[in-house]
Enzyme design. Structure first.
Site, mmCIF file in Angstrom:
data_model
loop_
_atom_site.group_PDB
_atom_site.id
_atom_site.type_symbol
_atom_site.label_atom_id
_atom_site.label_comp_id
_atom_site.label_asym_id
_atom_site.label_seq_id
_atom_site.Cartn_x
_atom_site.Cartn_y
_atom_site.Cartn_z
ATOM 1 N N ALA A 172 0.861 -1.184 0.000
ATOM 2 C CA ALA A 172 0.000 0.000 0.000
ATOM 3 C C ALA A 172 0.897 1.233 0.000
ATOM 4 C CB ALA A 172 -0.901 -0.002 1.231
ATOM 5 N N TRP A 173 0.508 2.278 -0.768
ATOM 6 C CA TRP A 173 1.401 3.431 -0.913
ATOM 7 C C TRP A 173 1.662 4.137 0.417
ATOM 8 C CZ3 TRP A 173 0.046 8.325 0.504
ATOM 9 C CH2 TRP A 173 -1.321 8.601 0.680
ATOM 10 N N ARG A 196 6.767 3.863 -16.008
ATOM 11 C CA ARG A 196 7.185 5.053 -16.743
ATOM 12 C C ARG A 196 5.941 5.829 -17.181
ATOM 13 N NH1 ARG A 196 10.856 3.538 -14.583
ATOM 14 N NH2 ARG A 196 12.922 2.908 -15.331
ATOM 15 N N GLU A 250 -3.420 -7.670 -6.531
ATOM 16 C CA GLU A 250 -2.051 -8.144 -6.770
ATOM 17 C C GLU A 250 -1.799 -9.446 -6.004
ATOM 18 O OE1 GLU A 250 0.505 -5.010 -5.590
ATOM 19 O OE2 GLU A 250 0.020 -3.696 -7.268
#
EC number: 3.2.2.6
Length: 299
Positions: free
Chosen positions: A173-174, A203, A239
């Site tokens: 998790a960010w 990218r 994921e």
């Protein structure tokens, strides 16, 4: 010891003493009888009147002593008979008490056995229920994995084979980047591992879903940073579902890291993950975790 048992011991001691006293009187009685027989024989041999009167007096005295010993023997026999009767009654009571005690002990044992059997049945029922729940969870997971479809176009085999191979894919998790994940990713790469990490691998203009699918498919190991933030996110869980699918097919292996969470919290999120051997940021530093991970990667 019960009062009845103590009474039995007392009666046995008293009877034994009476029998000892009776034996002593019997020996005395035998001695008197022998002397009386001798005195009677002496009367027949007396040659003078004074000698005869002397032996007659001796015989009379011995007869009185014999009567006394006979009476004592009779008294002792009566006492022994009474005490034997009392002892027999006490022994009957003792036998009944022993029978009741045996019945009570048997009943208690049956109750204990019944309790143990009931506990065993409950444990077996709980185990069967848990097994069924695990099977149901696995089946649901398989259905959900089968139902998952890419949202930004299909990922082809060519995409996977053209992607550079990675040692590790990091699912997180960010919110956990700043205090752990970023340091983990940089330390792994510095140690020589090929790491798929969004800050390294994405990218501008890349399709997020397609890039993640490529990263998953080309990684030998999948690190999953389990935290309270992770549990609340839908995307990291997708994921994880993908990693489960790859692991079940033998193409990848999940390496969980518990970050500020307990086993109960992990089990509530995923019982399967709770059973896996995991690293824990509460007990190991980033460098220690990376050292262990590199040992696994290079094995």
């Amino acid at each position: 010891m019960s009062a009845n048992d103590r009474a039995i011991e007392t009666l046995r001691r008293e009877i034994a003493k009476l029998q000892t006293d009776g034996a002593a009187i019997a020996r005395k009685d035998a001695g008197i009888r022998a002397k009386l027989a001798s005195a009677m024989a002496a009367q027949a041999k007396a040659k003078t009147a004074p000698a005869l009167r002397l032996k007659q007096a001796e015989a009379s005295r011995l007869e009185k002593e014999l009567m006394a010993t006979s009476k004592s023997q009779a008294d002792i026999a009566t006492k022994i008979a009474k005490k034997q009767s009392s002892l027999s009654a006490k022994l009957v009571v003792q036998a009944n008490e022993a029978k009741k005690a045996d019945a009570k002990a048997k009943k208690n044992q049956e109750r204990v056995s019944k309790t143990q059997e009931e506990a065993t049945r409950k444990l077996e029922a709980g185990y069967r229920k848990l097994t069924l729940e695990n099977q149901s969870l696995e089946q649901r997971l398989q259905r959900e994995l089968s139902a998952m479809k890419p949202t930004a176009g299909p990922t082809t085999n060519a995409d996977l084979t053209s992607a550079p191979p990675h040692d590790i894919f990091i699912s997180h998790a960010w919110e956990d980047k700043a205090d752990f994940v970023e340091a983990l990713a940089h330390t792994l790469r510095a140690a020589g591992a090929e790491v798929w990490y969004d800050d390294f691998s994405l990218r501008p203009g890349d399709s997020l879903r397609r890039s993640i699918d490529k990263g998953l498919g080309s990684s030998r190991f999948g690190i999953v940073v389990l935290s309270t933030h992770f549990f609340k996110k839908e995307w990291p869980q997708k994921e994880l579902d993908g990693l489960f699918q790859l692991e079940s097919s033998g193409r990848s292996r999940i390496l969980p890291i518990w970050h500020k969470v307990s086993k109960d919290e992990v089990a509530s999120f995923s019982p399967t993950m709770a059973d896996k051997l995991a690293f824990n940021t509460s007990t190991k530093s980033v460098d220690e975790i990376v050292a262990d991970l590199m040992a696994i990667i290079r094995d």
